[in-house]
Motif scaffolding. Structure first.
Motif, PDB file in Angstrom:
ATOM      1  N   LEU A 213       0.825  -1.204   0.000  1.00 25.66           N
ATOM      2  CA  LEU A 213       0.000   0.000   0.000  1.00 25.66           C
ATOM      3  C   LEU A 213       0.864   1.260   0.000  1.00 25.66           C
ATOM      4  O   LEU A 213       0.567   2.234  -0.690  1.00 25.66           O
ATOM      5  N   ARG A 214       1.956   1.234   0.771  1.00 28.18           N
ATOM      6  CA  ARG A 214       2.857   2.394   0.810  1.00 28.18           C
ATOM      7  C   ARG A 214       3.462   2.649  -0.565  1.00 28.18           C
ATOM      8  O   ARG A 214       3.531   3.783  -1.029  1.00 28.18           O
ATOM      9  N   ILE A 215       3.877   1.594  -1.220  1.00 28.04           N
ATOM     10  CA  ILE A 215       4.470   1.723  -2.554  1.00 28.04           C
ATOM     11  C   ILE A 215       3.444   2.278  -3.534  1.00 28.04           C
ATOM     12  O   ILE A 215       3.751   3.154  -4.353  1.00 28.04           O
ATOM     13  N   ALA A 216       2.214   1.784  -3.442  1.00 25.83           N
ATOM     14  CA  ALA A 216       1.160   2.239  -4.357  1.00 25.83           C
ATOM     15  C   ALA A 216       0.791   3.698  -4.100  1.00 25.83           C
ATOM     16  O   ALA A 216       0.644   4.486  -5.042  1.00 25.83           O
ATOM     17  N   VAL A 217       0.639   4.073  -2.839  1.00 27.22           N
ATOM     18  CA  VAL A 217       0.266   5.451  -2.494  1.00 27.22           C
ATOM     19  C   VAL A 217       1.299   6.441  -3.022  1.00 27.22           C
ATOM     20  O   VAL A 217       0.960   7.482  -3.596  1.00 27.22           O
ATOM     21  N   ASN A 218       2.580   6.101  -2.859  1.00 30.81           N
ATOM     22  CA  ASN A 218       3.656   7.031  -3.214  1.00 30.81           C
ATOM     23  C   ASN A 218       4.242   6.798  -4.604  1.00 30.81           C
ATOM     24  O   ASN A 218       5.191   7.468  -4.982  1.00 30.81           O
ATOM     25  N   ARG A 219       3.670   5.852  -5.341  1.00 25.71           N
ATOM     26  CA  ARG A 219       4.103   5.530  -6.711  1.00 25.71           C
ATOM     27  C   ARG A 219       5.607   5.243  -6.755  1.00 25.71           C
ATOM     28  O   ARG A 219       6.301   5.586  -7.706  1.00 25.71           O
ATOM     29  N   GLU A 220       6.111   4.596  -5.726  1.00 18.08           N
ATOM     30  CA  GLU A 220       7.555   4.428  -5.574  1.00 18.08           C
ATOM     31  C   GLU A 220       8.195   3.652  -6.729  1.00 18.08           C
ATOM     32  O   GLU A 220       9.212   4.086  -7.290  1.00 18.08           O
ATOM     33  N   LEU A 221       7.646   2.506  -7.070  1.00 21.66           N
ATOM     34  CA  LEU A 221       8.243   1.693  -8.124  1.00 21.66           C
ATOM     35  C   LEU A 221       7.860   2.203  -9.508  1.00 21.66           C
ATOM     36  O   LEU A 221       8.611   2.036 -10.471  1.00 21.66           O
ATOM     37  N   GLU A 222       6.716   2.841  -9.596  1.00 24.63           N
ATOM     38  CA  GLU A 222       6.220   3.354 -10.872  1.00 24.63           C
ATOM     39  C   GLU A 222       7.158   4.406 -11.454  1.00 24.63           C
ATOM     40  O   GLU A 222       7.414   4.443 -12.665  1.00 24.63           O
ATOM     41  N   ILE A 223       7.690   5.265 -10.594  1.00 27.22           N
ATOM     42  CA  ILE A 223       8.520   6.374 -11.082  1.00 27.22           C
ATOM     43  C   ILE A 223      10.013   6.059 -11.073  1.00 27.22           C
ATOM     44  O   ILE A 223      10.807   6.803 -11.661  1.00 27.22           O
ATOM     45  N   LEU A 224      10.416   4.960 -10.431  1.00 27.05           N
ATOM     46  CA  LEU A 224      11.838   4.703 -10.221  1.00 27.05           C
ATOM     47  C   LEU A 224      12.649   4.533 -11.516  1.00 27.05           C
ATOM     48  O   LEU A 224      13.719   5.154 -11.645  1.00 27.05           O
ATOM     49  N   PRO A 225      12.217   3.715 -12.480  1.00 25.03           N
ATOM     50  CA  PRO A 225      13.054   3.545 -13.688  1.00 25.03           C
ATOM     51  C   PRO A 225      13.339   4.865 -14.415  1.00 25.03           C
ATOM     52  O   PRO A 225      14.481   5.126 -14.820  1.00 25.03           O
ATOM     53  N   GLU A 226      12.306   5.698 -14.569  1.00 24.75           N
ATOM     54  CA  GLU A 226      12.504   6.981 -15.252  1.00 24.75           C
ATOM     55  C   GLU A 226      13.383   7.910 -14.423  1.00 24.75           C
ATOM     56  O   GLU A 226      14.225   8.641 -14.968  1.00 24.75           O
ATOM     57  N   ALA A 227      13.217   7.886 -13.104  1.00 28.80           N
ATOM     58  CA  ALA A 227      14.045   8.731 -12.237  1.00 28.80           C
ATOM     59  C   ALA A 227      15.520   8.354 -12.361  1.00 28.80           C
ATOM     60  O   ALA A 227      16.391   9.227 -12.405  1.00 28.80           O
ATOM     61  N   LEU A 228      15.803   7.056 -12.430  1.00 29.19           N
ATOM     62  CA  LEU A 228      17.190   6.601 -12.574  1.00 29.19           C
ATOM     63  C   LEU A 228      17.765   7.022 -13.925  1.00 29.19           C
ATOM     64  O   LEU A 228      18.906   7.483 -14.012  1.00 29.19           O
ATOM     65  N   ARG A 229      16.977   6.867 -14.984  1.00 31.89           N
ATOM     66  CA  ARG A 229      17.450   7.251 -16.326  1.00 31.89           C
ATOM     67  C   ARG A 229      17.770   8.740 -16.377  1.00 31.89           C
ATOM     68  O   ARG A 229      18.801   9.159 -16.904  1.00 31.89           O
ATOM     69  N   GLN A 230      16.874   9.548 -15.817  1.00 28.81           N
ATOM     70  CA  GLN A 230      17.090  10.997 -15.798  1.00 28.81           C
ATOM     71  C   GLN A 230      18.340  11.349 -14.998  1.00 28.81           C
ATOM     72  O   GLN A 230      19.115  12.231 -15.386  1.00 28.81           O
ATOM     73  N   ALA A 231      18.529  10.660 -13.875  1.00 36.58           N
ATOM     74  CA  ALA A 231      19.683  10.945 -13.027  1.00 36.58           C
ATOM     75  C   ALA A 231      20.986  10.675 -13.776  1.00 36.58           C
ATOM     76  O   ALA A 231      21.936  11.461 -13.704  1.00 36.58           O
ATOM     77  N   VAL A 232      21.026   9.579 -14.506  1.00 35.30           N
ATOM     78  CA  VAL A 232      22.228   9.253 -15.281  1.00 35.30           C
ATOM     79  C   VAL A 232      22.498  10.336 -16.329  1.00 35.30           C
ATOM     80  O   VAL A 232      23.638  10.745 -16.549  1.00 35.30           O
ATOM     81  N   ASP A 233      21.441  10.828 -16.961  1.00 35.53           N
ATOM     82  CA  ASP A 233      21.595  11.909 -17.947  1.00 35.53           C
ATOM     83  C   ASP A 233      22.218  13.158 -17.326  1.00 35.53           C
ATOM     84  O   ASP A 233      22.900  13.928 -18.010  1.00 35.53           O
ATOM     85  N   LEU A 234      21.970  13.359 -16.028  1.00 36.94           N
ATOM     86  CA  LEU A 234      22.432  14.575 -15.360  1.00 36.94           C
ATOM     87  C   LEU A 234      23.826  14.448 -14.749  1.00 36.94           C
ATOM     88  O   LEU A 234      24.329  15.400 -14.154  1.00 36.94           O
TER      89      LEU A 234
END
Length: 324
Positions: A213-234
């Motif tokens: 439920l915590r993961i779903a509420v905060n969209r933790e896994l949903e946003i992680l792959p894109e967040a990692l890709r963006q971080a590498v770009d930066l």
């Protein structure tokens, strides 16, 4: 929760400093600054001219971090934001690229220990679980409004709970009589749903459902792959990305994301050479991940499940030749 109670023991601190290797004059990002434990150590190591950008979506964490990091003055910039928006944050600060980025994923000890946040199955509190209190939906919203199939899917997918369907069925049945609005209500329903034999061993019976439920509420896994890709770009060439995870679902995403960026070629293995033109942008430095020492686990039992993965941004020259 008052921010003065927001204290958090940073996990894998020595390992983070060793792999990040902060230098004076470098700029580093702590995407989950929390109480500022990792951030303070990075600032110390990068003295006198290292700079740190700290993000967190929890205002209580930011208030604590601001006080903890106050001695570092203008070397610190704290921003209330989700790490999925890191590119916009750095753009607004006029920072095109950085030397290092740290993600310390999951829920922090202060969030777990404060009943009013609703993260813990050990404490009575509202069924909330929002890391950012401004977010629209709480765990209670999901529990009381989602259909049985969708609820079971979340518990199975994010909690890897074998009794997900049964738990969802019991939740739907119970909420027909009264809304489920507290952590203790949900814990009792989960205990009723899981057969007694399965509750006698292993972790707390509510652990997996609360995690889901915590993961779903905060969209933790949903946003992680894109967040990692963006971080590498930066990252600047030679810059490093470090990610601390606390369960297998997070760790799998990080491991696979790093692997794809380190070996993006999609040509069939039978091809004598790559013709797809996809060049590696990362070198994975910790293929198996780094676990906390026995000493750290003894001092901080919550660090037991932590794993650190590290990768380094390749230079354009190496990319052009297709090397690692």
């Amino acid at each position: 929760m008052e921010e003065r109670n927001f204290t958090h023991q940073p996990v894998l601190l020595e390992e983070v400093l060793a792999w990040l290797n902060p230098q004076s004059g470098g700029t580093y990002v702590d995407c989950t600054v929390g109480g500022g434990g990792h951030a303070a150590a990075i600032l110390e190591k990068s003295s006198p001219a290292g700079r740190l950008i700290g993000l967190d979506q929890d205002p209580h964490a930011l208030e604590a971090a601001a006080r903890h990091l106050a001695p570092y003055g203008e070397r610190v910039a704290l921003v209330r934001e989700n790490f999925i928006n890191l590119p916009q944050v750095l753009d607004e600060l006029g920072i095109p690229a950085v030397e290092g980025i740290l993600f310390d994923l999951g829920v922090s000890s202060p969030q777990l220990d404060v009943p009013e946040r609703g993260f813990s199955y050990h404490h009575e509190g509202p069924l909330d679980m929002r890391m950012d209190p401004a977010m629209r939906h709480t765990a209670a919203d999901l529990v009381n409004n989602l259909g049985e199939e969708e609820l079971a899917g979340i518990i199975a997918r994010y909690g890897e709970e074998r009794w997900a369907r049964r738990i969802a069925s019991f939740i739907v049945r119970k909420r027909q009589h009264q809304p489920i609005i507290t952590t203790s209500q949900l814990v009792e329903i989960i205990k009723e749903a899981i057969p007694a034999k399965s509750r006698r061993s292993g972790p707390h019976p509510a652990r997996r459902t609360f995690q889901a439920l915590r993961i779903a509420v905060n969209r933790e896994l949903e946003i992680l792959p894109e967040a990692l890709r963006q971080a590498v770009d930066l990252l600047l060439p030679g810059g490093r990305i470090l990610v601390i995870t606390f369960h297998s679902l997070e760790d799998r995403i990080v491991k696979n994301s790093f692997r794809r960026l380190a070996n993006p070629c999609v040509c069939p293995p039978s091809f004598p050479q790559c013709i797809c033109g996809q060049k590696p942008v990362l070198r994975v430095l910790t293929p198996g991940g780094v676990a906390p020492s026995e000493r750290e686990v003894n001092l901080n039992p919550r660090s037991r499940s932590a794993r650190l993965r590290v990768a380094e941004k390749l230079s354009p020259v190496l990319n052009a030749t297709g090397g690692e």
